[in-house]
Design a protein around this motif. Structure first.
Motif, short mmCIF file in Angstrom:
data_model
loop_
_atom_site.label_atom_id
_atom_site.label_comp_id
_atom_site.label_asym_id
_atom_site.label_seq_id
_atom_site.Cartn_x
_atom_site.Cartn_y
_atom_site.Cartn_z
N MET A 1 0.84 -1.19 0.00
CA MET A 1 0.00 0.00 0.00
C MET A 1 0.88 1.25 0.00
O MET A 1 1.88 1.30 0.69
N ILE A 2 0.47 2.25 -0.77
CA ILE A 2 1.21 3.50 -0.87
C ILE A 2 0.45 4.59 -0.12
O ILE A 2 -0.74 4.80 -0.37
N ASN A 3 1.13 5.28 0.77
CA ASN A 3 0.54 6.39 1.49
C ASN A 3 1.09 7.68 0.89
O ASN A 3 2.28 7.98 1.01
N VAL A 4 0.22 8.45 0.21
CA VAL A 4 0.61 9.72 -0.39
C VAL A 4 0.36 10.82 0.63
O VAL A 4 -0.78 11.00 1.08
N ILE A 5 1.41 11.55 0.98
CA ILE A 5 1.32 12.59 2.00
C ILE A 5 1.26 13.96 1.33
O ILE A 5 2.18 14.37 0.63
N GLY A 6 0.15 14.68 1.55
CA GLY A 6 -0.06 15.98 0.91
C GLY A 6 -0.96 15.82 -0.30
O GLY A 6 -0.58 15.17 -1.28
N LEU A 7 -2.14 16.40 -0.24
CA LEU A 7 -3.15 16.21 -1.31
C LEU A 7 -3.48 17.53 -1.99
O LEU A 7 -4.64 17.86 -2.21
N GLY A 8 -2.45 18.28 -2.32
CA GLY A 8 -2.63 19.54 -3.02
C GLY A 8 -2.55 19.36 -4.53
O GLY A 8 -2.94 18.33 -5.07
N TYR A 9 -2.01 20.38 -5.22
CA TYR A 9 -1.99 20.39 -6.68
C TYR A 9 -1.15 19.25 -7.26
O TYR A 9 -1.38 18.85 -8.41
N ILE A 10 -0.19 18.73 -6.52
CA ILE A 10 0.66 17.65 -7.01
C ILE A 10 0.25 16.31 -6.40
O ILE A 10 0.08 15.31 -7.11
N GLY A 11 0.10 16.27 -5.08
CA GLY A 11 -0.17 15.02 -4.39
C GLY A 11 -1.47 14.37 -4.80
O GLY A 11 -1.53 13.14 -5.00
N LEU A 12 -2.55 15.17 -4.92
CA LEU A 12 -3.85 14.58 -5.25
C LEU A 12 -3.85 13.93 -6.63
O LEU A 12 -4.22 12.76 -6.75
N PRO A 13 -3.46 14.64 -7.70
CA PRO A 13 -3.44 13.97 -9.01
C PRO A 13 -2.54 12.74 -9.04
O PRO A 13 -2.86 11.74 -9.70
N THR A 14 -1.41 12.80 -8.34
CA THR A 14 -0.50 11.65 -8.29
C THR A 14 -1.16 10.46 -7.62
O THR A 14 -1.10 9.32 -8.11
N ALA A 15 -1.82 10.70 -6.49
CA ALA A 15 -2.52 9.63 -5.77
C ALA A 15 -3.63 9.03 -6.63
O ALA A 15 -3.80 7.81 -6.70
N LEU A 16 -4.39 9.91 -7.30
CA LEU A 16 -5.48 9.43 -8.15
C LEU A 16 -4.96 8.61 -9.32
O LEU A 16 -5.55 7.58 -9.69
N MET A 17 -3.87 9.08 -9.91
CA MET A 17 -3.30 8.37 -11.06
C MET A 17 -2.82 6.98 -10.65
O MET A 17 -3.07 5.99 -11.35
#
Length: 406
Positions: free
Chosen positions: A1-17
């Protein structure tokens, strides 16, 4: 499992992708309101294709929380502001995220820092933080730097197609992280050392900043002697080894307007060209403000309330106002104690500055001089509404007769 820290302009699209391409992802952000918004199925900013990607990720099982997760892989995409006086990067958010990860991570976990940092930041700030807590790097935890390479307005395409750089102490760890990005990234992915990865990202943005500064300086020279800077650049770019960018009202966003200062801050006696280039770009809002004064005088406009700025974002077709040239111009005008100019931007539903309009036609009806600061599709598709207005176009998107250019 990957935990993406920070869901702003970069983190959110990266997590979604990542989630939409079959990886198990949980996104973490300290902002409770942001997390709550995502958990009710709403995105937190506007971006072409983001809604569709968000829905794909939700269907794939992505989750959002304010809690750091117990896992073996973390991707850190938190802000990296810089001190406007020292010009040095402020790594406090990165270090804070790393410390929180250390509280919960599994032994041997890999931490991938996507946040853009100045060369040496991981050596100066991240490694000491880990070592002070008794962690042995390479055994208890692995460090990787994979700087983001996307821009608002074209994020989805660039996530899929842009080349990537992965810096790691251990090449085998770098190759493992490469496999994660290969799940969605169709561009070339280069594995190198951490410091090289730090430097390449900053250098890419610095190259563009210097090129833009050259174009902006040309604009000032051409304005001084009444020459057409756009025609000159167009002719020069016919040369096979010349590629001059376009001048504009300033440079915004959190990349080109910020990253080059990292080099100036860290190498003040060496980064002379970069320093002057950044000062040139930072001076453009004042240059535009002076041009507005000149155009007002030429057209017998004495009332600032009859002047409107179109566009508050730092680039077209996004709702991102970070380091926006328009906001910089308004700050400069405020220092001159003038009445704030009217503003309008279709991408901002709530007021972020005084005298901000939310209806395009009402905005146009209350002004005589419109200054195009951002070339949103809306303005390009409604040029007929500008007929009869005095137009100052800083983005070269208006071809109406009599339009003022930079």
């Amino acid at each position: 499992m990957i935990n993406v820290i920070g869901l702003g302009y970069i983190g959110l699209p990266t997590a979604l992708m990542m989630a939409s391409h079959g990886l198990e992802v949980i996104g973490t952000d300290y902002n409770k309101e942001l997390v709550a918004t995502l958990n009710v199925g709403k995105t937190t900013f506007k971006e072409e294709g983001l809604e569709e990607l968000f829905n794909l990720a939700l269907n794939a099982g992505i989750k959002f929380t304010t809690e750091y997760q117990v896992t073996d892989t973390y991707i850190v995409s938190v802000p990296t502001p810089y001190d406007k006086f020292s010009k040095k990067v402020d790594a406090c958010y990165v270090v804070s995220a790393i410390k929180s990860i250390m509280d919960v991570c599994l032994k041997g976990a890999t931490v991938v820092i996507e946040s853009t940092v100045s060369p040496g930041t991981i050596d100066k700030y991240v490694r000491p933080a880990l070592q002070q807590c008794g962690y042995v790097i390479g055994e208890d935890i692995n460090l990787v730097h994979a700087p983001e390479r996307i821009i608002p307005g074209n994020m989805i395409y660039e996530l899929l197609h842009n080349n990537r750089t992965i810096g790691a102490d251990d090449k085998s760890i770098g190759e493992k992280v490469k496999k994660i990005y290969t799940s969605f990234c169709q561009g070339e992915i280069v594995v190198t050392d951490i410091r090289t990865a730090e430097m390449t990202k900053v250098v890419e943005n610095t190259f563009r900043a210097v090129n833009i500064a050259f174009a902006n300086e040309l604009a000032k020279i051409c304005r001084h002697d009444n020459m057409d800077v756009y025609e000159i650049i167009s002719i020069c770019n016919m040369h096979p080894r010349v590629n001059i960018l376009q001048p504009g009202p300033g440079v915004g966003g959190h990349c080109i307007s910020v990253d080059p200062w990292f080099l100036v801050g860290d190498y003040p006696s060496l980064a002379k060209v970069i320093d002057e280039a950044m000062k040139t770009n930072d001076g453009m809002p004042d240059f535009i403000l002076n041009r507005i004064y000149e155009i007002m005088k030429e057209n017998n406009i004495s009332d600032f309330s009859r002047v409107g700025l179109y566009g508050l974002s730092y680039k077209e077709n996004v709702d991102d106002s970070r380091e926006s040239p328009t906001l910089q111009l308004l700050e400069s005008q405020e220092r001159h104690l003038a009445i704030p100019l009217k503003t309008y931007d279709p991408y901002f539903e709530h007021d972020i500055v005084p005298n901000q309009y939310h209806e395009f036609d009402k905005f146009l009806g209350d002004i005589d001089l419109i200054v195009i600061m951002v070339s949103h599709n809306q303005i390009k598709e409604n040029m007929n509404k500008l007929k009869g207005k005095i137009v100052f176009d800083t983005r070269r998107c208006c071809d109406l007769p009599g339009t003022y250019k930079i």
